[in-house]
Scaffold this active site. Structure first.
Site, PDB file in Angstrom:
ATOM      1  N   ARG A   1       0.853  -1.182  -0.024  1.00 17.40           N
ATOM      2  CA  ARG A   1      -0.013   0.113  -0.021  1.00 17.40           C
ATOM      3  C   ARG A   1       0.829   1.133   0.046  1.00 17.40           C
ATOM      4  O   ARG A   1       1.816   1.337   0.814  1.00 17.40           O
ATOM      5  CB  ARG A   1      -0.772   0.075   1.240  1.00 17.40           C
TER       6      ARG A   1
ATOM      7  N   VAL B   1      18.694 -14.027  11.689  1.00 18.86           N
ATOM      8  CA  VAL B   1      18.914 -15.078  12.941  1.00 18.86           C
ATOM      9  C   VAL B   1      19.247 -13.978  14.014  1.00 18.86           C
ATOM     10  O   VAL B   1      19.900 -13.207  14.085  1.00 18.86           O
ATOM     11  CB  VAL B   1      19.846 -16.129  12.604  1.00 18.86           C
TER      12      VAL B   1
ATOM     13  N   GLY C   1      17.562 -11.540  15.056  1.00 20.50           N
ATOM     14  CA  GLY C   1      17.286  -9.940  14.841  1.00 20.50           C
ATOM     15  C   GLY C   1      18.434  -9.235  15.085  1.00 20.50           C
ATOM     16  O   GLY C   1      19.465  -9.342  14.098  1.00 20.50           O
TER      17      GLY C   1
ATOM     18  N   GLY D   1       0.972  -7.653  20.054  1.00 21.06           N
ATOM     19  CA  GLY D   1       1.819  -7.771  18.671  1.00 21.06           C
ATOM     20  C   GLY D   1       3.064  -8.424  18.509  1.00 21.06           C
ATOM     21  O   GLY D   1       3.969  -8.251  17.654  1.00 21.06           O
TER      22      GLY D   1
ATOM     23  N   ASP E   1       9.540 -21.393  13.222  1.00 17.09           N
ATOM     24  CA  ASP E   1      10.357 -20.085  12.729  1.00 17.09           C
ATOM     25  C   ASP E   1      12.061 -20.327  13.445  1.00 17.09           C
ATOM     26  O   ASP E   1      12.873 -20.234  12.781  1.00 17.09           O
ATOM     27  CB  ASP E   1       9.876 -18.835  13.707  1.00 17.09           C
TER      28      ASP E   1
ATOM     29  N   LYS F   1      15.905 -20.469  11.618  1.00 17.15           N
ATOM     30  CA  LYS F   1      17.016 -19.950  12.170  1.00 17.15           C
ATOM     31  C   LYS F   1      18.161 -20.786  12.403  1.00 17.15           C
ATOM     32  O   LYS F   1      19.249 -20.891  12.314  1.00 17.15           O
ATOM     33  CB  LYS F   1      16.806 -18.952  13.386  1.00 17.15           C
TER      34      LYS F   1
HETATM   35  P1  NAP Z   1       6.161  -6.370   7.930  1.00 14.18           P
HETATM   36  O1  NAP Z   1       5.931  -5.302   9.043  1.00 14.18           O
HETATM   37  O2  NAP Z   1       4.768  -6.983   7.670  1.00 14.18           O
HETATM   38  O3  NAP Z   1       6.364  -5.760   6.657  1.00 14.18           O
HETATM   39  C1  NAP Z   1       6.467  -6.201   5.269  1.00 14.18           C
HETATM   40  C2  NAP Z   1       6.502  -5.143   4.218  1.00 14.18           C
HETATM   41  O4  NAP Z   1       6.469  -5.839   3.156  1.00 14.18           O
HETATM   42  C3  NAP Z   1       5.346  -3.954   4.246  1.00 14.18           C
HETATM   43  O5  NAP Z   1       5.865  -2.889   3.514  1.00 14.18           O
HETATM   44  C4  NAP Z   1       4.554  -4.913   3.081  1.00 14.18           C
HETATM   45  O6  NAP Z   1       3.841  -3.732   2.336  1.00 14.18           O
HETATM   46  C5  NAP Z   1       5.345  -5.230   2.061  1.00 14.18           C
HETATM   47  N1  NAP Z   1       5.048  -6.312   1.520  1.00 14.18           N
HETATM   48  C6  NAP Z   1       4.693  -7.791   1.764  1.00 14.18           C
HETATM   49  N2  NAP Z   1       4.186  -8.579   0.906  1.00 14.18           N
HETATM   50  C7  NAP Z   1       4.493  -7.947  -0.199  1.00 14.18           C
HETATM   51  C8  NAP Z   1       4.160  -8.291  -1.687  1.00 14.18           C
HETATM   52  N3  NAP Z   1       3.912  -9.341  -1.954  1.00 14.18           N
HETATM   53  N4  NAP Z   1       4.475  -7.105  -2.549  1.00 14.18           N
HETATM   54  C9  NAP Z   1       4.774  -6.129  -1.975  1.00 14.18           C
HETATM   55  N5  NAP Z   1       5.230  -5.598  -0.838  1.00 14.18           N
HETATM   56  C10 NAP Z   1       4.968  -6.472   0.062  1.00 14.18           C
HETATM   57  O7  NAP Z   1       7.179  -7.548   8.183  1.00 14.18           O
HETATM   58  P2  NAP Z   1       8.596  -7.196   9.024  1.00 14.18           P
HETATM   59  O8  NAP Z   1       8.244  -7.547  10.572  1.00 14.18           O
HETATM   60  O9  NAP Z   1       9.140  -5.844   8.703  1.00 14.18           O
HETATM   61  O10 NAP Z   1       9.664  -8.467   8.501  1.00 14.18           O
HETATM   62  C11 NAP Z   1      10.116  -8.408   7.261  1.00 14.18           C
HETATM   63  C12 NAP Z   1      11.140  -9.421   7.084  1.00 14.18           C
HETATM   64  O11 NAP Z   1      11.954  -9.315   8.198  1.00 14.18           O
HETATM   65  C13 NAP Z   1      10.337 -10.998   7.453  1.00 14.18           C
HETATM   66  O12 NAP Z   1      11.084 -11.828   6.516  1.00 14.18           O
HETATM   67  C14 NAP Z   1      10.597 -11.156   8.757  1.00 14.18           C
HETATM   68  O13 NAP Z   1      10.727 -12.492   8.902  1.00 14.18           O
HETATM   69  C15 NAP Z   1      12.117 -10.513   9.024  1.00 14.18           C
HETATM   70  N6  NAP Z   1      12.413 -10.267  10.579  1.00 14.18           N
HETATM   71  C16 NAP Z   1      11.374  -9.540  11.076  1.00 14.18           C
HETATM   72  C17 NAP Z   1      11.897  -8.978  12.392  1.00 14.18           C
HETATM   73  C18 NAP Z   1      10.707  -8.193  13.285  1.00 14.18           C
HETATM   74  O14 NAP Z   1      11.240  -8.091  14.015  1.00 14.18           O
HETATM   75  N7  NAP Z   1       9.561  -7.713  12.862  1.00 14.18           N
HETATM   76  C19 NAP Z   1      12.945  -9.536  13.082  1.00 14.18           C
HETATM   77  C20 NAP Z   1      13.902 -10.370  12.145  1.00 14.18           C
HETATM   78  C21 NAP Z   1      13.446 -10.825  11.114  1.00 14.18           C
HETATM   79  P3  NAP Z   1       2.497  -2.988   3.405  1.00 14.18           P
HETATM   80  O15 NAP Z   1       3.305  -2.083   4.349  1.00 14.18           O
HETATM   81  O16 NAP Z   1       1.977  -1.857   2.270  1.00 14.18           O
HETATM   82  O17 NAP Z   1       1.854  -4.031   4.007  1.00 14.18           O
END
Ligand code: NAP
Length: 436
Positions: free
Chosen positions: A46, A132, A134, A187, A201, A205
């Protein structure tokens, strides 16, 4: 020198955090990298959604391929998650000769072998520190800091949600379902929490950690995973009475026969530092021959902590942009042609000690039958704890701690114990590791 131009795929928690950290620390970062690092394009589903970062000056699109194909973008950060289209996008970036940074553990655990091969052929880097634990720089520590060691085993608390649940169960005597609901409200847990609580998950890792620790290809399909959904409040308090804590551990161990690769609830002595890693925090304990045990602890998730790892990878990429590809740190720590095909052991061949909780009729001879079965299987007992029957129940819980035994033999003993008429419910079994 001109700043390096970066394109972000994903502008959510990690993408937004990355923009913020790059902006906030830009001076320090460019002093370290030797060049500035600038986000010029980003994609999200979005365009108009509220963001945690200021997107001024960043070209926004809903088409992630447009970012990858953008001729101005030199480095692609994949921060959207999931396997497809992330895999296709990363392979496309590599094909175009662009370096990649990703936080996507599922993608690396499942398709890392293919991705690293492509990157190797094209002479580009794929960096994945954030995948892995974070913000904890554990990949770098194992791959570079411990490069002089033979790593024997590692054990990690690598899913914050699961650790939060077990910590609340212990500290407040709460039930699993109740804490899980709160984790979702806060969350921490995903809307579908299976990946967290079933250990998937963590297994993603662990697969990555095992590869860089032992120099073996990524083999997620061979990881054994057991979740925490069957742990009861009582197990947590009985374990405590015996001097243990229950943690959801990912364990990778090198043995003479092969490699153990397993995620499951584990009793660990409460005096170990890692037993005291509580709440959403992560920790990885690595046992190596020269340095001995080292412990890496910190924030395993969140916008800024994860961005810390993404930006560190970006700095690495920028520093090595001019280096000969042959002289870079290899993706999986060992040179690609030096990876070993060590077998991953089936769980029946894995040796651990056990915590068993039996629910038995309160009559003479039952305990004698149980101990005879264990003796028949050559399983020696370290401790037995007989508890009062809970209110409104006549059957009594009996807790047994055993010495180490192969899982196959323990499975046979449990089957025979469960067949005893006086044993009323399936035996609850949790593996025990001394981590000494
Ligand atoms: P998130 O908050 O859900 O963000 C995902 C982003 O990707 C959003 O901006 C979303 O768009 C976009 N997106 C998702 N699917 C898409 C698609 N098919 N086409 C275009 N854009 C798309 O996820 P996150 O928590 O940042 O995680 C991202 C990655 O980091 C994942 O692989 C996760 O496992 C990894 N990770 C996360 C954390 C954590 O603390 N969150 C820690 C370590 C690793 P919208 O914003 O418009 O929805």
């Amino acid at each position: 020198m001109k700043p390096v131009k970066v394109g972000l795929l994903g502008l959510g928690t990690v993408g937004g955090g990355t923009v913020n950290v790059l902006r906030r620390n830009q001076d320090e970062i460019s002093r370290r990298a030797g060049r500035g690092i600038e986000v010029v394009a980003a994609s999200a589903r979005r365009i108009d959604a509220p963001r945690i970062c200021d997107t001024t000056g960043i070209r926004l699109t809903t088409d992630p391929f447009a970012v990858v194909n953008d001729p101005e973008v030199e480095v692609v950060c994949e921060l959207m998650g999931g396997v497809e289209p992330a895999r296709e996008l990363v392979l496309r970036a590599i094909e175009l000769g662009k370096h990649v940074v990703t936080a996507n553990k599922m993608l690396i655990a499942l398709h890392g072998n293919e991705i690293f091969r492509a990157a190797q052929d094209r002479g580009v880097m794929v960096a994945f520190e954030a995948a892995v634990a974070g913000g904890i720089p554990v990949i770098k520590a194992i791959r570079e800091g411990l490069a002089g060691n033979r790593i024997e085993w590692l054990a990690g608390i690598i899913n914050g949600t699961g650790n939060f649940i077990l910590t609340e169960m212990r500290d407040k005597g709460r039930e699993f379902d109740d804490v899980l609901a709160e984790a979702q409200r806060l969350g921490y847990a995903e809307a579908d929490p299976t990946f967290d609580v079933e250990g998937i998950d963590a297994a993603h890792k662990l697969t990555i950690l095992a590869s860089i620790a032992f120099g073996i290809p990524l083999q997620f399909d061979k990881a054994v995973t057991e979740g925490i959904t069957r742990i009861t409040r009582e197990d947590v308090s009985y374990a405590e009475a015996l001097g243990y804590r229950i943690k959801h551990l990912g364990i990778a161990r090198r043995t003479a026969q092969g490699v153990e690769l397993r995620v499951h609830p584990t009793l660990i002595p409460e005096r170990r530092l890692i037993a005291n890693v509580d709440g959403v925090k992560n920790a990885v304990l690595v046992m190596s021959d020269a340095v001995g045990p080292t412990l890496y602890y910190g924030a395993g998730a969140g916008a800024d902590p994860t961005a810390s790892a993404v930006v560190a990878d970006l700095v690495d990429v920028v520093r090595t942009m001019t280096a000969d590809p042959e002289n870079r740190v290899p993706h999986l720590a060992f040179q690609p042609d030096a990876l070993r095909d060590l077998p991953i052991l089936p769980m029946s061949e894995v040796e651990t000690a056990y915590y068993l909780r039996l629910t038995a009729e309160d009559k003479p001879g039952v305990l004698a039958d149980v101990t005879r079965i264990l003796a028949d299987q050559d399983i020696s007992i370290e401790a037995i704890l007989q508890k009062e029957a809970p209110e409104d129940e006549t059957d009594i819980p009996v807790i047994i701690l055993t010495h180490r035994v192969k899982e196959g033999r323990m499975n046979e003993a449990i089957a025979r114990i469960e067949a005893l008429p006086a044993i009323k419910r399936p035996v609850a079994r949790i593996r025990v590791e001394s981590l000494g």
